[in-house]
Design an enzyme around this catalytic site. Structure first.
Site, PDB file in Angstrom:
ATOM      1  CD  GLN A  77      -3.056  -1.083   0.369  1.00  0.00           C
ATOM      2  OE1 GLN A  77      -3.277  -0.061  -0.258  1.00  0.00           O
ATOM      3  NE2 GLN A  77      -3.834  -2.146   0.265  1.00  0.00           N
ATOM      4  CD  GLU A 132      -0.782 -11.289  -4.962  1.00  0.00           C
ATOM      5  OE1 GLU A 132      -1.660 -10.641  -4.365  1.00  0.00           O
ATOM      6  OE2 GLU A 132      -0.304 -10.941  -6.067  1.00  0.00           O
ATOM      7  CG  ASP A 178      -7.140  -4.824  -1.055  1.00  0.00           C
ATOM      8  OD1 ASP A 178      -7.573  -3.957  -1.840  1.00  0.00           O
ATOM      9  OD2 ASP A 178      -6.117  -4.648  -0.356  1.00  0.00           O
ATOM     10  CB  CYS A 226      -7.674   1.461  -4.808  1.00  0.00           C
ATOM     11  SG  CYS A 226      -7.326   0.299  -6.122  1.00  0.00           S
TER      12      CYS A 226
END
Ligand SMILES: C[S@@+](CC[C@H](N)C(=O)[O-])C[C@H]1O[C@@H](n2cnc3c(N)ncnc32)[C@H](O)[C@@H]1O
Length: 396
Positions: free
Chosen positions: A228, A275, A323, A350
């Site tokens: 981040q 991931e 996320d 985001c």
């Protein structure tokens, strides 16, 4: 008929849209104006027409918005990095909250979106702990892409970089061309408590990996993995994304180096992190190991592929945190989440537009909105982080 760049139009900016442009209407046209402030009266020129929308640039400010300020950065306007410096910081926060509410209303079809107050970080400048610098070796330029262009804007001082990265930028700029890797086009950089990591690696002003302590947990990572941008807001983002939840099984989709996986592994008996970037997933495994959390596993895979292969055999899942990158979750991922039907979903995003698109499907699929919070991870830009909590209608 209007032709591009030949006609000046007078407009008044009604509001700021997702994407950061100002909205105006005149002569039957819908106009998106870059770098505008709400209430500005402007003369603009049309740069490009796409369907029913004309994209315009400011030629002259006739009457400035009450929230308009002089952008302090000398590169503002040519550098493509920041697009909100023309507004007071209070106006930036208010417009980000409105952008989220606008997306919830128009895209997620929420009739009355809740009031949202974007949480500001401690620093409005010098907050950025990760960056990608573009390099043009022929022009001897290092910086960011220019607005709407692939030309490199040569930036000597970036006012949003944390001080240690500003020093790194100066060190990169001072590196002789023959010491740079052949064909270098861009450099990824990230900061930790113990230094700076660069990808690709060159020179000697960096370490191969860095670490950062957040809420008593230690995370290791390097510039090849996502981390981040605004490290000052990580503690409140984690606390909000993981409210008082416990249970048997939790999934952390798009888990990066394990920012949420570690705190999840302290609360759930079993945590599975997914991931796609093998560098990030390797760090996530190491970070769990260092934290002595043997109850979690990290899979290197796209979330779509992993869910396709595992959704039928997973058993009951209590909690899913997702996320995803700016594009949001793939539609098959949302479908698999609905098939798994966890009690709670925590969606960290985001991009308010793709978040709203995905929320619409989750709300239609049996979930209610429990809470929504916004964090201004990216001052001086239109970007904003949103954390949404959903509860299954079965338990709400
Ligand atoms: C916004 S980041 C979040 C990472 C982590 N949750 C954090 O906060 O540090 C999104 C992550 O998703 C990964 N990613 C992108 N597309 C993916 C995909 N289709 N499947 C799995 N991971 C993906 C990226 O490599 C990145 O680490």
């Amino acid at each position: 008929m209007q032709t591009e760049n030949t006609v000046s139009l007078e407009v008044e900016i009604e509001r700021i849209l997702p994407g950061g442009v100002g909205l105006a209407h005149t002569e039957g046209m819908t106009i998106f104006v870059a770098l505008a402030a709400p209430g500005d009266r402007l003369t603009v020129t049309i740069d490009r027409v796409q369907g029913n929308v004309s994209f315009a640039s400011i030629k002259e400010i006739l009457t400035p918005s009450p929230v308009r300020v002089e952008p302090p950065c000398p590169y503002f306007g040519s550098c493509g990095g920041c697009d909100f410096q023309q507004m007071t910081y209070e106006a930036q926060l208010a417009n980000k909250a409105e952008i989220i509410r606008d997306c919830l209303r128009r895209i997620a079809s929420l009739e009355k979106p809740p009031d949202i107050a974007a949480v500001p970080p401690p620093k409005e400048w010098r907050y950025r702990a990760r960056a990608t610098w573009q390099v043009d070796q022929e022009q001897d330029s290092v910086g960011y892409y220019e607005r709407a262009s692939r030309r490199v804007c040569d930036v000597a001082d970036c006012a949003v970089l944390v001080p240690v990265l500003q020093t790194t930028l100066e060190q990169v700029r001072a590196t002789p061309p023959d010491a740079l890797p052949d064909g270098l086009k861009h450099i990824d950089v990230v900061v930790g408590d113990d230094g700076v990591s660069l990808a690709p690696e060159f020179a000697d002003f960096h370490t191969s990996e860095v670490s950062l302590k957040v809420l008593d947990e230690v995370y290791r990572y390097n510039a090849e993995a996502f981390f981040q941008i605004n490290q000052d807001l990580l503690a409140p983002v984690i606390a909000t994304a993981l409210p008082n939840v416990t249970g048997e099984t939790a999934l952390d989709l798009y888990c990066g180096v394990g920012l949420f996986t570690i705190p999840l592994a302290r609360r759930f008996s079993r945590v599975l992190g997914i991931e796609a970037n093998p560098v990030a997933s390797r760090f996530a495994r190491r970070n769990l190991q260092q934290a002595q959390l043997g109850n979690s596993r990290i899979f290197t895979s796209t979330v779509t592929e992993w869910l396709r292969a595992n959704v039928r055999t997973l058993g009951s899942v209590d909690f899913i945190l997702l996320d995803p990158p700016r594009a949001g979750a793939e539609s098959t991922v949302i479908k698999s989440i609905l098939d798994l039907h966890p009690k709670r979903i925590s969606y960290v995003s985001c991009d308010p537009a793709t978040l709203a698109r995905d929320l619409k499907k989750l709300l239609a699929g049996g979930y209610t909105l429990d809470s929504i919070a916004a964090f201004d991870m990216f001052p001086q830009t239109h970007h904003v982080e949103t954390a949404v909590q959903l509860i299954s209608e079965d338990i709400s």
